[in-house]
Structure formats: structure tokens, C-alpha cells
Design a protein around this motif. Structure first.
Motif, PDB file in Angstrom:
ATOM      1  N   GLY A  27      -2.373   5.925  11.030  1.00 41.06           N
ATOM      2  CA  GLY A  27      -1.435   4.692  10.677  1.00 41.06           C
ATOM      3  C   GLY A  27      -1.813   3.804   9.448  1.00 41.06           C
ATOM      4  O   GLY A  27      -1.112   2.849   9.331  1.00 41.06           O
ATOM      5  N   VAL A  28      -2.311   4.545   8.572  1.00 48.87           N
ATOM      6  CA  VAL A  28      -2.623   3.743   7.481  1.00 48.87           C
ATOM      7  C   VAL A  28      -1.567   3.992   6.259  1.00 48.87           C
ATOM      8  O   VAL A  28      -1.226   5.307   6.299  1.00 48.87           O
ATOM      9  CB  VAL A  28      -4.007   4.257   6.708  1.00 48.87           C
ATOM     10  N   ILE A  29      -1.058   3.145   5.670  1.00 45.49           N
ATOM     11  CA  ILE A  29       0.368   3.210   4.959  1.00 45.49           C
ATOM     12  C   ILE A  29      -0.239   4.027   3.544  1.00 45.49           C
ATOM     13  O   ILE A  29      -1.127   3.632   2.966  1.00 45.49           O
ATOM     14  CB  ILE A  29       0.607   1.780   4.625  1.00 45.49           C
ATOM     15  N   THR A  30       0.737   5.003   3.402  1.00 41.36           N
ATOM     16  CA  THR A  30       0.606   5.924   2.218  1.00 41.36           C
ATOM     17  C   THR A  30       1.810   5.651   1.199  1.00 41.36           C
ATOM     18  O   THR A  30       1.713   6.112   0.159  1.00 41.36           O
ATOM     19  CB  THR A  30       0.557   7.420   2.675  1.00 41.36           C
ATOM     20  N   TYR A  31       2.947   5.172   1.716  1.00 47.16           N
ATOM     21  CA  TYR A  31       4.227   5.072   1.052  1.00 47.16           C
ATOM     22  C   TYR A  31       4.834   3.832   1.580  1.00 47.16           C
ATOM     23  O   TYR A  31       4.978   3.597   2.721  1.00 47.16           O
ATOM     24  CB  TYR A  31       4.960   6.067   0.974  1.00 47.16           C
ATOM     25  N   ALA A  32       5.295   3.030   0.766  1.00 43.01           N
ATOM     26  CA  ALA A  32       6.206   1.797   1.048  1.00 43.01           C
ATOM     27  C   ALA A  32       7.406   1.656   0.082  1.00 43.01           C
ATOM     28  O   ALA A  32       6.971   1.619  -0.976  1.00 43.01           O
ATOM     29  CB  ALA A  32       5.417   0.496   1.109  1.00 43.01           C
ATOM     30  N   ASN A  33       8.282   1.724   0.452  1.00 41.26           N
ATOM     31  CA  ASN A  33       9.505   1.809  -0.536  1.00 41.26           C
ATOM     32  C   ASN A  33       9.841   0.279  -0.859  1.00 41.26           C
ATOM     33  O   ASN A  33       9.161  -0.686  -0.475  1.00 41.26           O
ATOM     34  CB  ASN A  33      10.989   2.501   0.203  1.00 41.26           C
ATOM     35  N   GLU A  34      10.748   0.005  -1.855  1.00 41.23           N
ATOM     36  CA  GLU A  34      10.726  -1.354  -2.412  1.00 41.23           C
ATOM     37  C   GLU A  34      11.463  -2.285  -1.425  1.00 41.23           C
ATOM     38  O   GLU A  34      11.063  -3.375  -1.542  1.00 41.23           O
ATOM     39  CB  GLU A  34      11.668  -1.142  -3.694  1.00 41.23           C
ATOM     40  N   VAL A  35      12.198  -1.601  -0.540  1.00 42.15           N
ATOM     41  CA  VAL A  35      12.882  -2.622   0.598  1.00 42.15           C
ATOM     42  C   VAL A  35      11.753  -2.932   1.344  1.00 42.15           C
ATOM     43  O   VAL A  35      11.894  -4.302   1.810  1.00 42.15           O
ATOM     44  CB  VAL A  35      13.909  -1.934   1.360  1.00 42.15           C
ATOM     45  N   PHE A  36      10.736  -2.207   1.725  1.00 43.55           N
ATOM     46  CA  PHE A  36       9.795  -2.852   2.498  1.00 43.55           C
ATOM     47  C   PHE A  36       9.021  -3.796   1.903  1.00 43.55           C
ATOM     48  O   PHE A  36       8.307  -4.836   2.322  1.00 43.55           O
ATOM     49  CB  PHE A  36       8.810  -1.391   2.857  1.00 43.55           C
ATOM     50  N   ILE A  37       8.453  -3.527   0.708  1.00 36.79           N
ATOM     51  CA  ILE A  37       7.849  -4.355  -0.213  1.00 36.79           C
ATOM     52  C   ILE A  37       8.440  -5.633  -0.241  1.00 36.79           C
ATOM     53  O   ILE A  37       7.862  -6.968  -0.128  1.00 36.79           O
ATOM     54  CB  ILE A  37       7.667  -4.059  -1.415  1.00 36.79           C
ATOM     55  N   GLU A  38       9.693  -5.750  -0.680  1.00 37.58           N
ATOM     56  CA  GLU A  38      10.633  -6.908  -0.663  1.00 37.58           C
ATOM     57  C   GLU A  38      10.627  -7.785   0.676  1.00 37.58           C
ATOM     58  O   GLU A  38      10.306  -8.992   0.681  1.00 37.58           O
ATOM     59  CB  GLU A  38      12.059  -6.527  -1.209  1.00 37.58           C
ATOM     60  N   VAL A  39      10.962  -7.225   1.771  1.00 32.42           N
ATOM     61  CA  VAL A  39      11.024  -7.868   2.981  1.00 32.42           C
ATOM     62  C   VAL A  39       9.867  -8.315   3.547  1.00 32.42           C
ATOM     63  O   VAL A  39       9.608  -9.348   4.089  1.00 32.42           O
ATOM     64  CB  VAL A  39      11.992  -6.981   3.975  1.00 32.42           C
TER      65      VAL A  39
END
Length: 137
Positions: A27-39
Motif C-alpha cells: 500500500g505504499v504509493i508508487t504513482y500519483a497523477n496530477e489530479v491526486f496531487i491537486e485534490v
């Protein structure tokens, strides 16, 4: 990183975009899209390498995440309503679709979560939120 104090302020989730993240088997984050980062209000550096529960809101019943993990670890997909907490303590509701990712021999190698805004706000207010509150109590 210190967890924020929850605030009773809802953040908007774009209706025309998906929040996407990928994790390893733990469950360790390996990828986050721009929308995830923004929200979420976190930077990419603050998300990558951190447990996905960095965004867990205390209003979410732990049993919901047990069901999620039991489902995806068994190789099946999970759909559910999730209240997440942004880095400033505000919250955002999503309808999450979480799936395992597989290698060519069929072994689970990680997980992907695609999240969209909750479109049925009446269901959220009249069914989901009261149900989660009852489960927590």
C-alpha cells in the motif's frame, strides 16, 4: 509527517477527471497523477513512498479498509465510497475503484485506484454517511 487535524470543509473533486494512484503490495504509493496531487493538497514528493493511508479520514470505518484489502489481495476489484482527508485537514468524497495489477504469470504486483467524484449526493448524505457513522460507533 504529522497528520492534519480534520476540518469540516469539503474540497471539490473535478467531475471530468480521475484521481489515480498506484501502490506496491504493502500500500505504499508508487504513482500519483496530477489530479491526486491537486485534490489531496500534497506534493508528489510528499506522496510517493508513503502509505496510501496518508489520506485516510478518521470518519472512515476501519472495517471498510479491511474489506477493501481482503478483496484486492484475493485478486478481485473493489468499488466503494471513501472519505479522504487532504493535507490541510479538509475532506473530499470519492467513489473508488481499486484493482490489483498482475505480472504475466498472474501474480499480484501492486494495486491501482481510480477515483471519481460522488455524483449521487443524496445517497451519500442519506445512506453512506449514516451507515459509516453507525459502523464506527
Amino acid at each position: 509527517m504529522e497528520r492534519p487535524t480534520p476540518k469540516d470543509v469539503e474540497r471539490p473533486v473535478p467531475e471530468d477527471k480521475f484521481i489515480v494512484s498506484k501502490t506496491d503490495l504493502r500500500g505504499v504509493i508508487t504513482y500519483a497523477n496530477e489530479v491526486f496531487i491537486e485534490v489531496s493538497g500534497y506534493t508528489e514528493e510528499e506522496l510517493i513512498g508513503k502509505p496510501h493511508n496518508i489520506i485516510r479520514h478518521p470518519d472512515m470505518p476501519r472495517t471498510a479498509f479491511k474489506l477493501l484489502w481482503d478483496t484486492i489481495k484475493s485478486g478481485r476489484e473493489f468499488w466503494g465510497y471513501v472519505k479522504n482527508m487532504a493535507n490541510d485537514g479538509s475532506y473530499y468524497w470519492v467513489f473508488a475503484h481499486v484493482t490489483p495489477t498482475f505480472d504475466s504469470p498472474g501474480n499480484i504486483t501492486g494495486y491501482q485506484s481510480d477515483r471519481r467524484p460522488v455524483m449521487n449526493r443524496e445517497l451519500l448524505k442519506n445512506v453512506i454517511e449514516p451507515l459509516y457513522a453507525k459502523i464506527r460507533s
